[in-house]
Design an enzyme around this catalytic site. Structure first.
Site, short mmCIF file in Angstrom:
data_model
loop_
_atom_site.label_atom_id
_atom_site.label_comp_id
_atom_site.label_asym_id
_atom_site.label_seq_id
_atom_site.Cartn_x
_atom_site.Cartn_y
_atom_site.Cartn_z
N LEU A 18 -2.06 -26.96 7.18
CA LEU A 18 -3.35 -27.61 7.33
C LEU A 18 -4.28 -26.77 8.20
CD1 LEU A 18 -1.96 -31.17 8.17
CD2 LEU A 18 -2.79 -30.37 5.94
N ASP A 60 3.39 -26.07 8.71
CA ASP A 60 2.82 -26.13 10.06
C ASP A 60 3.89 -26.16 11.15
OD1 ASP A 60 -0.11 -26.40 9.58
OD2 ASP A 60 0.52 -28.17 8.46
N GLU A 65 4.55 -27.70 19.52
CA GLU A 65 4.04 -28.52 20.61
C GLU A 65 3.66 -29.92 20.15
OE1 GLU A 65 0.95 -27.84 24.22
OE2 GLU A 65 0.04 -27.82 22.23
N HIS A 164 -7.78 -30.86 18.52
CA HIS A 164 -7.01 -31.53 19.56
C HIS A 164 -7.71 -31.40 20.91
CE1 HIS A 164 -3.33 -30.63 16.87
NE2 HIS A 164 -3.43 -31.95 16.92
N CYS A 251 0.13 -24.34 21.23
CA CYS A 251 0.75 -24.97 20.06
C CYS A 251 2.12 -24.39 19.71
CB CYS A 251 -0.15 -24.79 18.83
SG CYS A 251 -1.87 -25.25 19.05
#
Length: 256
Positions: A18, A60, A65, A164, A251
C-alpha cells in the site's frame, strides 16, 4: 535505552504494498541494501536483532512497527487498520512470545497501527488516523493505564500530508520532539521543546532516537544541522525506496 529490535526484510513483491506516494516503484535490490544498512546501524547503536524472514503474503510486512506497541511494562499487539495487513501480527506474536513478552491485543472493531503511537517516556501520544480509530485508541489507552502510563489522542485526519502520527513526529528524548509545522501548534506538544522541520524537509520528521544516536533519513541537511546543534549524534541513512511505499525509519523495526 533499547537493547533489542525485531526486523523483517522486504519480500520480492514489496512494490505491491500500500502507498499514497507517487514516486515510482521501489527498486528491490536497492531496498534490500538499504534495509541491511539500517540493520547495521541498529547494531552499531548497541541493539541485538531478531530477524524474521520475508513473507510474500504481506507486501507491507517489512514495516513491522505497525504490528505492536512495546513499552517496558506493556506489550500490545495491534490490529492494523488496513485489512490486507492484519495477518502480519501472527509472526510478530510468535516472535515476542518466544522472548517472554506478556501480550495483550487490540480487538475489532478497534484498529491501531504502531506508526500512530509515539512514546515520550511515561506518556504516550496516540494518533487518530485513517489506520488507528477511536475504539482502538480507547483500548490501547486502557492497556497503557493498567501498566502505569498516561496517554492522549492527537487527531491527524485533517493533515493530508501524513499517513501516521510518526510520519510527522519523532521523540528525541530530553523532553524534545522533532515535528512538522502542521503539528507544531497542537496543544499535545506544548509540554515539549519542539524542533520544527521546514516544509520541504518534512520526510525527515520520521527519525528515531536509539540510545546515544538519532537515525535520520539522508538528504535533509537543514534538519540534520538543527539536530547536531541540539547535541545529537546522527546516523544518516538513505530511505529512498521505503519513502516510495509510505515508510520511514521507525517503521522498519520494533525496538525494545
Amino acid at each position: 535505552m533499547f537493547s533489542q529490535a525485531l526486523v523483517r526484510p522486504p519480500s520480492l513483491n514489496f512494490a505491491d504494498g500500500l502507498t499514497r506516494e507517487d514516486l515510482g516503484a521501489p527498486d528491490f535490490p536497492k531496498a534490500l541494501a538499504q534495509h541491511e544498512r539500517y540493520c547495521e546501524a541498529l547494531q552499531r547503536c548497541g541493539l541485538t536483532l531478531t530477524r524474521l524472514p520475508p513473507d510474500a503474503r504481506f507486501p507491507d510486512g517489512t514495516f513491522v512497527e505497525d504490528t505492536a506497541v512495546l513499552m517496558p511494562n506493556c506489550s500490545v499487539l495491534t490490529l492494523p487498520g488496513a485489512e490486507s495487513r492484519a495477518g502480519e501480527v501472527d509472526a510478530i506474536r510468535d516472535a515476542l512470545l518466544r522472548q517472554g513478552h506478556r501480550l495483550v491485543q487490540i480487538q475489532a472493531p478497534g484498529s491501531v497501527d504502531g506508526g500512530d503511537i509515539c512514546e515520550t517516556g511515561d506518556h504516550v501520544l496516540i494518533g487518530i488516523s485513517a489506520r488507528t480509530n477511536e475504539e482502538g485508541a480507547r483500548q490501547l489507552a486502557a492497556f497503557l493505564a493498567d501498566a502505569g502510563y498516561t496517554s492522549e489522542c492527537v487527531d491527524i485526519r485533517a493533515i493530508d500530508s501524513i499517513l501516521h502520527l510518526k510520519s510527522g513526529l519523532s521523540w528525541l528524548g530530553d523532553n524534545r520532539v522533532l515535528l512538522i509545522e502542521a503539528l507544531a501548534g497542537h496543544p499535545a506538544f506544548a509540554r515539549y521543546e519542539r524542533i520544527v522541520i521546514d516544509a520541504d524537509e518534512a520526510y525527515a520528521a520520521n527519525a528515531i532516537r536509539v540510545n546515544d544516536h538519532v537515525l535520520l533519513a539522508a538528504g535533509y541537511p537543514r534538519t540534520a544541522e538543527r539536530l547536531r546543534q541540539a547535541g545529537y549524534s546522527l546516523v544518516e541513512l538513505d530511505m529512498s525506496e521505503y519513502r516510495k511505499m509510505d515508510g520511514g525509519l521507525s517503521c522498519l523495526s520494533l525496538r525494545y
